[in-house]
Design a protein around this motif. Structure first.
Motif, PDB file in Angstrom:
ATOM      1  N   GLY A 207       0.804  -1.217   0.000  1.00  0.00           N
ATOM      2  CA  GLY A 207       0.000   0.000   0.000  1.00  0.00           C
ATOM      3  C   GLY A 207       0.835   1.264   0.000  1.00  0.00           C
ATOM      4  N   GLY A 208       2.092   1.162   0.463  1.00  0.00           N
ATOM      5  CA  GLY A 208       2.977   2.323   0.407  1.00  0.00           C
ATOM      6  C   GLY A 208       3.258   2.732  -1.027  1.00  0.00           C
ATOM      7  N   LEU A 209       3.542   1.739  -1.901  1.00  0.00           N
ATOM      8  CA  LEU A 209       3.738   2.054  -3.311  1.00  0.00           C
ATOM      9  C   LEU A 209       2.423   2.489  -3.944  1.00  0.00           C
ATOM     10  N   GLU A 210       1.317   1.856  -3.555  1.00  0.00           N
ATOM     11  CA  GLU A 210       0.016   2.284  -4.070  1.00  0.00           C
ATOM     12  C   GLU A 210      -0.216   3.764  -3.772  1.00  0.00           C
ATOM     13  N   THR A 211       0.195   4.201  -2.595  1.00  0.00           N
ATOM     14  CA  THR A 211       0.033   5.605  -2.213  1.00  0.00           C
ATOM     15  C   THR A 211       0.929   6.501  -3.054  1.00  0.00           C
ATOM     16  N   VAL A 212       2.168   6.068  -3.300  1.00  0.00           N
ATOM     17  CA  VAL A 212       3.055   6.841  -4.178  1.00  0.00           C
ATOM     18  C   VAL A 212       2.437   6.973  -5.566  1.00  0.00           C
ATOM     19  N   LEU A 213       1.863   5.882  -6.068  1.00  0.00           N
ATOM     20  CA  LEU A 213       1.226   5.909  -7.386  1.00  0.00           C
ATOM     21  C   LEU A 213       0.034   6.865  -7.421  1.00  0.00           C
ATOM     22  N   ALA A 214      -0.613   7.065  -6.270  1.00  0.00           N
ATOM     23  CA  ALA A 214      -1.765   7.962  -6.198  1.00  0.00           C
ATOM     24  C   ALA A 214      -1.357   9.424  -6.089  1.00  0.00           C
ATOM     25  N   CYS A 215      -0.090   9.683  -5.747  1.00  0.00           N
ATOM     26  CA  CYS A 215       0.407  11.059  -5.683  1.00  0.00           C
ATOM     27  C   CYS A 215       0.769  11.536  -7.091  1.00  0.00           C
ATOM     28  N   ASP A 216       0.855  12.836  -7.258  1.00  0.00           N
ATOM     29  CA  ASP A 216       1.128  13.401  -8.583  1.00  0.00           C
ATOM     30  C   ASP A 216       2.613  13.418  -8.907  1.00  0.00           C
ATOM     31  N   LEU A 217       3.443  13.589  -7.899  1.00  0.00           N
ATOM     32  CA  LEU A 217       4.889  13.656  -8.060  1.00  0.00           C
ATOM     33  C   LEU A 217       5.531  12.875  -6.925  1.00  0.00           C
ATOM     34  N   ALA A 218       6.766  12.421  -7.145  1.00  0.00           N
ATOM     35  CA  ALA A 218       7.450  11.663  -6.097  1.00  0.00           C
ATOM     36  C   ALA A 218       8.937  11.956  -6.112  1.00  0.00           C
ATOM     37  N   VAL A 219       9.469  12.229  -4.916  1.00  0.00           N
ATOM     38  CA  VAL A 219      10.911  12.361  -4.700  1.00  0.00           C
ATOM     39  C   VAL A 219      11.305  11.263  -3.716  1.00  0.00           C
ATOM     40  N   ALA A 220      12.353  10.517  -4.008  1.00  0.00           N
ATOM     41  CA  ALA A 220      12.748   9.400  -3.151  1.00  0.00           C
ATOM     42  C   ALA A 220      14.215   9.500  -2.758  1.00  0.00           C
ATOM     43  N   VAL A 221      14.517   9.047  -1.546  1.00  0.00           N
ATOM     44  CA  VAL A 221      15.920   8.894  -1.146  1.00  0.00           C
ATOM     45  C   VAL A 221      16.494   7.707  -1.901  1.00  0.00           C
ATOM     46  N   ASP A 222      17.790   7.728  -2.130  1.00  0.00           N
ATOM     47  CA  ASP A 222      18.394   6.697  -2.959  1.00  0.00           C
ATOM     48  C   ASP A 222      18.440   5.324  -2.305  1.00  0.00           C
ATOM     49  N   THR A 223      18.152   5.253  -1.009  1.00  0.00           N
ATOM     50  CA  THR A 223      18.137   3.958  -0.319  1.00  0.00           C
ATOM     51  C   THR A 223      16.747   3.326  -0.294  1.00  0.00           C
ATOM     52  N   ALA A 224      15.742   4.036  -0.771  1.00  0.00           N
ATOM     53  CA  ALA A 224      14.369   3.528  -0.717  1.00  0.00           C
ATOM     54  C   ALA A 224      14.180   2.347  -1.663  1.00  0.00           C
ATOM     55  N   ARG A 225      13.319   1.427  -1.239  1.00  0.00           N
ATOM     56  CA  ARG A 225      12.914   0.308  -2.094  1.00  0.00           C
ATOM     57  C   ARG A 225      11.409   0.401  -2.309  1.00  0.00           C
ATOM     58  N   LEU A 226      10.957  -0.087  -3.457  1.00  0.00           N
ATOM     59  CA  LEU A 226       9.550  -0.027  -3.796  1.00  0.00           C
ATOM     60  C   LEU A 226       9.100  -1.393  -4.296  1.00  0.00           C
ATOM     61  N   GLY A 227       7.788  -1.643  -4.209  1.00  0.00           N
ATOM     62  CA  GLY A 227       7.285  -2.903  -4.735  1.00  0.00           C
ATOM     63  C   GLY A 227       5.887  -3.205  -4.248  1.00  0.00           C
ATOM     64  N   LEU A 228       5.274  -4.184  -4.908  1.00  0.00           N
ATOM     65  CA  LEU A 228       3.950  -4.676  -4.523  1.00  0.00           C
ATOM     66  C   LEU A 228       4.092  -6.162  -4.190  1.00  0.00           C
ATOM     67  N   PRO A 229       4.596  -6.477  -2.992  1.00  0.00           N
ATOM     68  CA  PRO A 229       4.894  -7.871  -2.645  1.00  0.00           C
ATOM     69  C   PRO A 229       3.702  -8.653  -2.098  1.00  0.00           C
ATOM     70  N   GLU A 230       2.494  -8.118  -2.207  1.00  0.00           N
ATOM     71  CA  GLU A 230       1.320  -8.771  -1.615  1.00  0.00           C
ATOM     72  C   GLU A 230       1.162 -10.251  -1.979  1.00  0.00           C
ATOM     73  N   PRO A 231       1.377 -10.638  -3.249  1.00  0.00           N
ATOM     74  CA  PRO A 231       1.208 -12.059  -3.568  1.00  0.00           C
ATOM     75  C   PRO A 231       2.097 -12.990  -2.749  1.00  0.00           C
ATOM     76  N   ARG A 232       3.188 -12.465  -2.221  1.00  0.00           N
ATOM     77  CA  ARG A 232       4.103 -13.286  -1.429  1.00  0.00           C
ATOM     78  C   ARG A 232       3.557 -13.580  -0.029  1.00  0.00           C
ATOM     79  N   VAL A 233       2.496 -12.848   0.361  1.00  0.00           N
ATOM     80  CA  VAL A 233       1.851 -13.133   1.647  1.00  0.00           C
ATOM     81  C   VAL A 233       0.387 -13.504   1.425  1.00  0.00           C
ATOM     82  N   GLY A 234       0.075 -13.977   0.210  1.00  0.00           N
ATOM     83  CA  GLY A 234      -1.261 -14.485  -0.077  1.00  0.00           C
ATOM     84  C   GLY A 234      -2.303 -13.432  -0.358  1.00  0.00           C
ATOM     85  N   LEU A 235      -1.876 -12.216  -0.699  1.00  0.00           N
ATOM     86  CA  LEU A 235      -2.815 -11.127  -0.923  1.00  0.00           C
ATOM     87  C   LEU A 235      -2.637 -10.542  -2.327  1.00  0.00           C
TER      88      LEU A 235
END
Length: 258
Positions: free
Chosen positions: A109-137
Protein backbone atom coordinates in the motif's frame (compact mmCIF):
# COMPACT_ATOMS: atom_id res chain seq x y z
CA UNK A 1 1.66 21.35 14.03
CA UNK A 2 -1.18 19.05 15.09
CA UNK A 3 -0.78 15.51 16.41
CA UNK A 4 -3.29 12.77 15.56
CA UNK A 5 -1.35 9.94 17.26
CA UNK A 6 -0.63 8.05 14.03
CA UNK A 7 0.02 11.08 11.82
CA UNK A 8 1.10 14.70 12.19
CA UNK A 9 0.31 17.69 10.00
CA UNK A 10 2.05 21.00 9.56
CA UNK A 11 1.27 24.12 7.55
CA UNK A 12 4.34 25.62 5.89
CA UNK A 13 3.00 28.67 4.15
CA UNK A 14 0.81 27.43 1.30
CA UNK A 15 2.12 23.86 1.67
CA UNK A 16 0.54 21.21 3.90
CA UNK A 17 2.92 18.52 5.18
CA UNK A 18 1.40 15.22 6.32
CA UNK A 19 3.66 12.73 8.10
CA UNK A 20 2.85 9.12 8.96
CA UNK A 21 4.02 8.64 12.55
CA UNK A 22 4.38 4.87 13.02
CA UNK A 23 8.12 4.25 12.62
CA UNK A 24 8.00 1.31 15.03
CA UNK A 25 6.02 -0.64 12.37
CA UNK A 26 7.73 0.96 9.37
CA UNK A 27 4.80 3.37 9.03
CA UNK A 28 2.38 0.57 8.19
CA UNK A 29 -1.24 1.70 8.35
CA UNK A 30 -4.05 0.39 10.53
CA UNK A 31 -7.70 1.52 10.17
CA UNK A 32 -7.26 4.42 12.60
CA UNK A 33 -4.25 5.72 10.68
CA UNK A 34 -6.23 5.48 7.44
CA UNK A 35 -9.02 7.56 8.97
CA UNK A 36 -6.61 10.18 10.27
CA UNK A 37 -4.98 10.49 6.85
CA UNK A 38 -8.41 10.76 5.22
CA UNK A 39 -9.32 13.60 7.60
CA UNK A 40 -6.03 15.35 6.85
CA UNK A 41 -6.61 15.20 3.10
CA UNK A 42 -10.21 16.37 3.63
CA UNK A 43 -8.86 19.41 5.48
CA UNK A 44 -6.29 20.07 2.75
CA UNK A 45 -8.91 19.85 0.00
CA UNK A 46 -11.27 22.23 1.80
CA UNK A 47 -8.71 24.93 2.67
CA UNK A 48 -8.31 27.53 -0.09
CA UNK A 49 -5.15 28.82 1.61
CA UNK A 50 -3.35 25.52 1.01
CA UNK A 51 -2.16 24.89 -2.54
CA UNK A 52 0.06 21.79 -2.38
CA UNK A 53 0.44 18.82 -0.03
CA UNK A 54 3.49 16.72 0.83
CA UNK A 55 3.03 13.20 2.21
CA UNK A 56 5.97 11.52 3.93
CA UNK A 57 6.84 9.04 6.67
CA UNK A 58 8.68 9.46 9.96
CA UNK A 59 12.14 8.05 10.47
CA UNK A 60 14.59 6.98 7.79
CA UNK A 61 13.53 3.36 7.22
CA UNK A 62 10.15 3.52 5.51
CA UNK A 63 7.74 5.86 3.79
CA UNK A 64 5.00 3.29 4.33
CA UNK A 65 5.29 -0.50 4.48
CA UNK A 66 1.63 -0.93 3.48
CA UNK A 67 -1.04 -2.48 5.67
CA UNK A 68 -0.37 -3.34 9.29
CA UNK A 69 -0.48 -7.13 8.82
CA UNK A 70 -0.25 -7.83 12.56
CA UNK A 71 -3.38 -5.77 13.10
CA UNK A 72 -5.00 -7.48 10.13
CA UNK A 73 -4.39 -10.90 11.70
CA UNK A 74 -5.55 -9.82 15.16
CA UNK A 75 -8.64 -7.90 13.99
CA UNK A 76 -9.50 -10.05 10.99
CA UNK A 77 -9.77 -7.00 8.72
CA UNK A 78 -7.99 -3.87 7.61
CA UNK A 79 -10.78 -1.48 6.68
CA UNK A 80 -10.05 1.71 4.78
CA UNK A 81 -12.16 4.86 4.49
CA UNK A 82 -14.28 5.81 1.48
CA UNK A 83 -11.26 7.58 0.00
CA UNK A 84 -9.20 4.39 0.06
CA UNK A 85 -5.77 3.42 1.32
CA UNK A 86 -4.08 6.29 3.20
CA UNK A 87 -7.25 8.32 2.63
CA UNK A 88 -5.91 9.10 -0.85
CA UNK A 89 -5.89 6.14 -3.21
CA UNK A 90 -9.62 6.31 -4.03
CA UNK A 91 -9.91 10.09 -3.77
CA UNK A 92 -10.78 11.08 -7.32
CA UNK A 93 -11.84 14.71 -6.87
CA UNK A 94 -8.67 16.27 -5.43
CA UNK A 95 -7.42 18.78 -8.00
CA UNK A 96 -4.62 20.14 -5.82
CA UNK A 97 -1.21 18.49 -6.30
CA UNK A 98 0.21 15.99 -3.82
CA UNK A 99 3.93 15.16 -3.61
CA UNK A 100 5.13 11.85 -2.19
CA UNK A 101 8.33 12.49 -0.22
CA UNK A 102 9.55 8.90 -0.14
CA UNK A 103 11.93 8.91 2.82
CA UNK A 104 12.33 5.12 2.84
CA UNK A 105 10.71 1.90 1.65
CA UNK A 106 7.33 2.17 -0.11
CA UNK A 107 5.94 -1.33 -0.23
CA UNK A 108 2.47 -2.71 -0.89
CA UNK A 109 0.00 0.00 0.00
CA UNK A 110 2.98 2.32 0.41
CA UNK A 111 3.74 2.05 -3.31
CA UNK A 112 0.02 2.28 -4.07
CA UNK A 113 0.03 5.60 -2.21
CA UNK A 114 3.06 6.84 -4.18
CA UNK A 115 1.23 5.91 -7.39
CA UNK A 116 -1.77 7.96 -6.20
CA UNK A 117 0.41 11.06 -5.68
CA UNK A 118 1.13 13.40 -8.58
CA UNK A 119 4.89 13.66 -8.06
CA UNK A 120 7.45 11.66 -6.10
CA UNK A 121 10.91 12.36 -4.70
CA UNK A 122 12.75 9.40 -3.15
CA UNK A 123 15.92 8.89 -1.15
CA UNK A 124 18.39 6.70 -2.96
CA UNK A 125 18.14 3.96 -0.32
CA UNK A 126 14.37 3.53 -0.72
CA UNK A 127 12.91 0.31 -2.09
CA UNK A 128 9.55 -0.03 -3.80
CA UNK A 129 7.29 -2.90 -4.73
CA UNK A 130 3.95 -4.68 -4.52
CA UNK A 131 4.89 -7.87 -2.64
CA UNK A 132 1.32 -8.77 -1.62
CA UNK A 133 1.21 -12.06 -3.57
CA UNK A 134 4.10 -13.29 -1.43
CA UNK A 135 1.85 -13.13 1.65
CA UNK A 136 -1.26 -14.48 -0.08
CA UNK A 137 -2.82 -11.13 -0.92
CA UNK A 138 -3.43 -8.91 -3.94
CA UNK A 139 -2.30 -5.31 -4.40
CA UNK A 140 -5.87 -4.22 -5.23
CA UNK A 141 -6.03 -0.55 -6.29
CA UNK A 142 -2.31 -0.26 -6.83
CA UNK A 143 -2.62 -2.62 -9.78
CA UNK A 144 -5.02 -0.30 -11.63
CA UNK A 145 -2.62 2.62 -11.37
CA UNK A 146 0.47 0.53 -12.11
CA UNK A 147 -0.94 -0.78 -15.40
CA UNK A 148 -1.82 2.79 -16.40
CA UNK A 149 1.53 4.29 -15.46
CA UNK A 150 3.78 1.61 -16.99
CA UNK A 151 3.82 -0.44 -20.18
CA UNK A 152 1.74 -3.58 -19.64
CA UNK A 153 4.64 -6.03 -19.67
CA UNK A 154 6.64 -3.91 -17.21
CA UNK A 155 3.66 -3.64 -14.85
CA UNK A 156 3.00 -7.37 -15.09
CA UNK A 157 6.64 -8.19 -14.28
CA UNK A 158 6.42 -6.21 -11.05
CA UNK A 159 2.92 -7.27 -10.04
CA UNK A 160 3.11 -10.97 -10.87
CA UNK A 161 6.43 -11.56 -9.14
CA UNK A 162 6.05 -9.25 -6.14
CA UNK A 163 9.58 -8.07 -6.91
CA UNK A 164 11.04 -5.30 -4.75
CA UNK A 165 13.06 -2.76 -6.74
CA UNK A 166 15.27 0.23 -6.03
CA UNK A 167 14.31 3.89 -6.17
CA UNK A 168 16.71 4.28 -9.11
CA UNK A 169 14.79 1.56 -10.99
CA UNK A 170 11.56 3.35 -10.09
CA UNK A 171 12.91 6.55 -11.61
CA UNK A 172 14.01 4.73 -14.76
CA UNK A 173 10.49 3.34 -15.10
CA UNK A 174 8.91 6.75 -14.54
CA UNK A 175 7.31 5.97 -11.16
CA UNK A 176 9.58 8.44 -9.33
CA UNK A 177 10.55 11.93 -10.50
CA UNK A 178 13.81 12.37 -8.58
CA UNK A 179 16.12 10.14 -6.55
CA UNK A 180 18.60 11.91 -4.28
CA UNK A 181 20.95 11.18 -1.36
CA UNK A 182 19.36 11.64 2.04
CA UNK A 183 21.39 14.79 2.70
CA UNK A 184 19.67 16.44 -0.29
CA UNK A 185 16.22 14.94 0.25
CA UNK A 186 14.32 17.67 2.11
CA UNK A 187 15.87 20.45 0.04
CA UNK A 188 14.80 18.67 -3.14
CA UNK A 189 11.22 18.24 -1.91
CA UNK A 190 11.07 21.87 -0.80
CA UNK A 191 12.41 23.03 -4.18
CA UNK A 192 9.66 21.08 -5.93
CA UNK A 193 7.07 22.64 -3.62
CA UNK A 194 8.37 26.12 -4.47
CA UNK A 195 8.28 25.38 -8.19
CA UNK A 196 4.60 24.51 -7.89
CA UNK A 197 3.84 27.52 -5.68
CA UNK A 198 5.43 29.81 -8.26
CA UNK A 199 2.52 28.92 -10.55
CA UNK A 200 -1.06 30.18 -10.23
CA UNK A 201 -2.89 27.71 -7.95
CA UNK A 202 -6.11 27.71 -9.96
CA UNK A 203 -4.12 27.07 -13.12
CA UNK A 204 -2.41 24.14 -11.40
CA UNK A 205 -5.78 22.74 -10.30
CA UNK A 206 -7.21 23.14 -13.80
CA UNK A 207 -4.13 21.46 -15.26
CA UNK A 208 -4.40 18.46 -12.95
CA UNK A 209 -8.14 18.09 -13.50
CA UNK A 210 -7.80 18.24 -17.29
CA UNK A 211 -4.96 15.72 -17.44
CA UNK A 212 -6.58 13.09 -15.25
CA UNK A 213 -10.16 13.50 -16.44
CA UNK A 214 -8.95 13.54 -20.01
CA UNK A 215 -7.41 10.10 -19.50
CA UNK A 216 -10.87 8.60 -19.07
CA UNK A 217 -11.98 9.89 -22.48
CA UNK A 218 -11.86 7.32 -25.31
CA UNK A 219 -9.68 9.54 -27.52
CA UNK A 220 -8.09 12.98 -27.73
CA UNK A 221 -11.09 14.48 -29.54
CA UNK A 222 -13.38 13.40 -26.71
CA UNK A 223 -10.90 14.72 -24.13
CA UNK A 224 -10.97 18.13 -25.84
CA UNK A 225 -14.78 18.12 -25.84
CA UNK A 226 -15.04 17.26 -22.13
CA UNK A 227 -16.13 19.97 -19.68
CA UNK A 228 -13.62 20.91 -16.97
CA UNK A 229 -15.07 23.04 -14.12
CA UNK A 230 -11.62 23.95 -12.76
CA UNK A 231 -10.63 25.32 -16.18
CA UNK A 232 -13.76 27.49 -16.35
CA UNK A 233 -13.08 28.75 -12.83
CA UNK A 234 -9.50 29.60 -13.77
CA UNK A 235 -10.52 31.60 -16.85
CA UNK A 236 -12.63 34.09 -14.85
CA UNK A 237 -10.27 34.32 -11.87
CA UNK A 238 -8.33 37.35 -10.68
CA UNK A 239 -5.16 35.31 -11.12
CA UNK A 240 -5.89 34.91 -14.84
CA UNK A 241 -5.78 38.71 -15.09
CA UNK A 242 -2.82 39.07 -12.75
CA UNK A 243 -0.55 36.79 -14.76
CA UNK A 244 -0.56 38.74 -18.06
CA UNK A 245 -0.49 42.04 -16.15
CA UNK A 246 2.59 41.01 -14.17
CA UNK A 247 4.26 39.84 -17.38
CA UNK A 248 3.55 43.18 -19.06
CA UNK A 249 4.83 45.10 -16.05
CA UNK A 250 7.94 42.89 -15.83
CA UNK A 251 7.34 41.84 -12.21
CA UNK A 252 6.62 38.63 -10.33
CA UNK A 253 2.91 37.82 -10.17
CA UNK A 254 1.08 37.87 -6.84
CA UNK A 255 -1.26 34.90 -6.82
CA UNK A 256 -4.41 35.02 -4.70
CA UNK A 257 -5.97 31.71 -5.62
CA UNK A 258 -9.17 33.45 -6.66
Amino acid sequence: MTDNRFISTERRGRAFWITIERPEVRNALNPCAHEQLAAAFDAFAADDELWVAVLTGSGDKAFCAGSDLKHRVEAGSNETPRTGFAGLCERYDLDKPVIAAVNGDALGGGLETVLACDLAVAVDTARLGLPEPRVGLCAHGGLHRLIRQLPAKSAARLALTGRIFTAAEGKAMGLVNEVVPRKDFLATVERLVEEILACAPLAIQATKQMMYRGLSAPDVEAAFAESYPAYKRMLVSQDAREGPLAFAEKRAPVWLGQ
